[in-house]
Design a protein around this motif. Structure first.
Motif, PDB file in Angstrom:
ATOM      1  N   ARG A  27      55.248   1.833 116.167  1.00  0.00           N
ATOM      2  CA  ARG A  27      55.623   2.816 114.991  1.00  0.00           C
ATOM      3  C   ARG A  27      54.586   4.038 114.909  1.00  0.00           C
ATOM      4  O   ARG A  27      55.308   5.006 114.651  1.00  0.00           O
ATOM      5  CB  ARG A  27      54.917   1.826 113.668  1.00  0.00           C
ATOM      6  N   GLU A  28      53.596   4.092 115.619  1.00  0.00           N
ATOM      7  CA  GLU A  28      53.031   5.385 115.971  1.00  0.00           C
ATOM      8  C   GLU A  28      53.700   6.073 116.926  1.00  0.00           C
ATOM      9  O   GLU A  28      54.206   7.493 116.658  1.00  0.00           O
ATOM     10  CB  GLU A  28      51.472   4.978 116.574  1.00  0.00           C
ATOM     11  N   ALA A  29      54.390   5.503 117.926  1.00  0.00           N
ATOM     12  CA  ALA A  29      55.414   6.515 118.844  1.00  0.00           C
ATOM     13  C   ALA A  29      56.544   7.029 118.106  1.00  0.00           C
ATOM     14  O   ALA A  29      56.941   8.251 118.158  1.00  0.00           O
ATOM     15  CB  ALA A  29      55.814   5.472 119.952  1.00  0.00           C
ATOM     16  N   ASP A  34      59.302  11.517 115.061  1.00  0.00           N
ATOM     17  CA  ASP A  34      59.921  12.093 113.795  1.00  0.00           C
ATOM     18  C   ASP A  34      58.923  13.252 113.356  1.00  0.00           C
ATOM     19  O   ASP A  34      59.470  13.976 112.782  1.00  0.00           O
ATOM     20  CB  ASP A  34      59.915  10.758 112.985  1.00  0.00           C
ATOM     21  N   GLU A  35      57.749  13.167 113.139  1.00  0.00           N
ATOM     22  CA  GLU A  35      56.906  14.046 112.440  1.00  0.00           C
ATOM     23  C   GLU A  35      56.486  15.032 113.125  1.00  0.00           C
ATOM     24  O   GLU A  35      56.146  16.051 112.873  1.00  0.00           O
ATOM     25  CB  GLU A  35      55.799  13.167 111.720  1.00  0.00           C
ATOM     26  N   VAL A  54      61.155   3.851 124.881  1.00  0.00           N
ATOM     27  CA  VAL A  54      60.503   4.554 123.629  1.00  0.00           C
ATOM     28  C   VAL A  54      62.060   4.950 122.867  1.00  0.00           C
ATOM     29  O   VAL A  54      61.813   4.833 121.649  1.00  0.00           O
ATOM     30  CB  VAL A  54      59.896   5.813 124.159  1.00  0.00           C
ATOM     31  N   ARG A  55      62.854   5.209 123.465  1.00  0.00           N
ATOM     32  CA  ARG A  55      64.326   5.537 122.812  1.00  0.00           C
ATOM     33  C   ARG A  55      64.611   4.416 121.997  1.00  0.00           C
ATOM     34  O   ARG A  55      65.196   4.572 121.037  1.00  0.00           O
ATOM     35  CB  ARG A  55      65.424   6.067 123.720  1.00  0.00           C
ATOM     36  N   LYS A  56      64.564   3.219 122.638  1.00  0.00           N
ATOM     37  CA  LYS A  56      65.083   1.967 121.856  1.00  0.00           C
ATOM     38  C   LYS A  56      64.168   1.594 120.785  1.00  0.00           C
ATOM     39  O   LYS A  56      64.658   1.398 119.768  1.00  0.00           O
ATOM     40  CB  LYS A  56      64.773   0.718 123.100  1.00  0.00           C
ATOM     41  N   TRP A  57      62.819   2.063 120.682  1.00  0.00           N
ATOM     42  CA  TRP A  57      62.027   1.803 119.523  1.00  0.00           C
ATOM     43  C   TRP A  57      62.533   2.635 118.368  1.00  0.00           C
ATOM     44  O   TRP A  57      62.489   2.597 117.500  1.00  0.00           O
ATOM     45  CB  TRP A  57      60.366   1.980 119.786  1.00  0.00           C
ATOM     46  N   ALA A  61      63.982   2.036 114.701  1.00  0.00           N
ATOM     47  CA  ALA A  61      63.204   2.461 113.379  1.00  0.00           C
ATOM     48  C   ALA A  61      64.084   3.014 112.563  1.00  0.00           C
ATOM     49  O   ALA A  61      64.127   2.943 111.537  1.00  0.00           O
ATOM     50  CB  ALA A  61      62.038   3.134 113.852  1.00  0.00           C
ATOM     51  N   ARG A  62      65.292   4.031 113.158  1.00  0.00           N
ATOM     52  CA  ARG A  62      66.009   4.604 112.558  1.00  0.00           C
ATOM     53  C   ARG A  62      67.037   3.549 111.742  1.00  0.00           C
ATOM     54  O   ARG A  62      67.491   4.009 110.385  1.00  0.00           O
ATOM     55  CB  ARG A  62      66.518   5.579 113.283  1.00  0.00           C
TER      56      ARG A  62
END
Length: 129
Positions: A27-29, A34-35, A54-57, A61-62
């Motif tokens: 979630r932090e990644a 995003d932010e 990381v792209r998969k995460w 999330a999206r």
């Protein structure tokens, strides 16, 4: 299992060396992407992970937020069929030729090519486009 800390999160590692990424770290990644505008590659480098992970995460999330995920790459490649005679060095018979154009790459091949080799050509053209 051995542990290490990244961004204040404990990262358990299996005896075989596989990292077990906590959901809170994922979630932090995603938040940093995003932010803060960090790229997945930057995040992956900080974590010592593969960029594709990381792209998969981020994509997961999206999707969980209901975002539509689209690939802006070409959905189709132009294929032109022509009948051309072969060069003087080749046999003198005419054969049907096909051409695949992907971006700036153009590949010509006989229409008699088998499906497996055609798939290899398309992958190669897509990788170089």
């Amino acid at each position: 299992m051995t542990d290490r800390k990244i961004w204040g999160f404990e990262i358990p590692t299996t005896p075989s060396g596989k990292n077990i990424w906590p959901k809170t770290l994922k979630r932090e990644a995603v938040r940093r992407i995003d932010e803060e505008g960090a790229s997945p590659g930057e995040i992956a480098a900080e974590l010592g992970a593969h960029e594709c992970l990381v792209r998969k995460w981020h994509v997961a999330a999206r999707r969980a937020r209901g975002d539509t995920i689209m690939d802006n790459g070409a959905a189709f490649a132009e294929v032109k069929l022509t009948t051309e005679s072969r060069s003087a060095a080749a046999p003198t018979s005419n054969s049907e030729q096909a051409r695949i154009i992907v971006g700036s790459v153009s590949i010509e091949f006989p229409t008699s090519i088998d499906e497996a080799n055609l798939a290899k050509l398309i992958r190669a053209a897509g990788a170089t486009a």
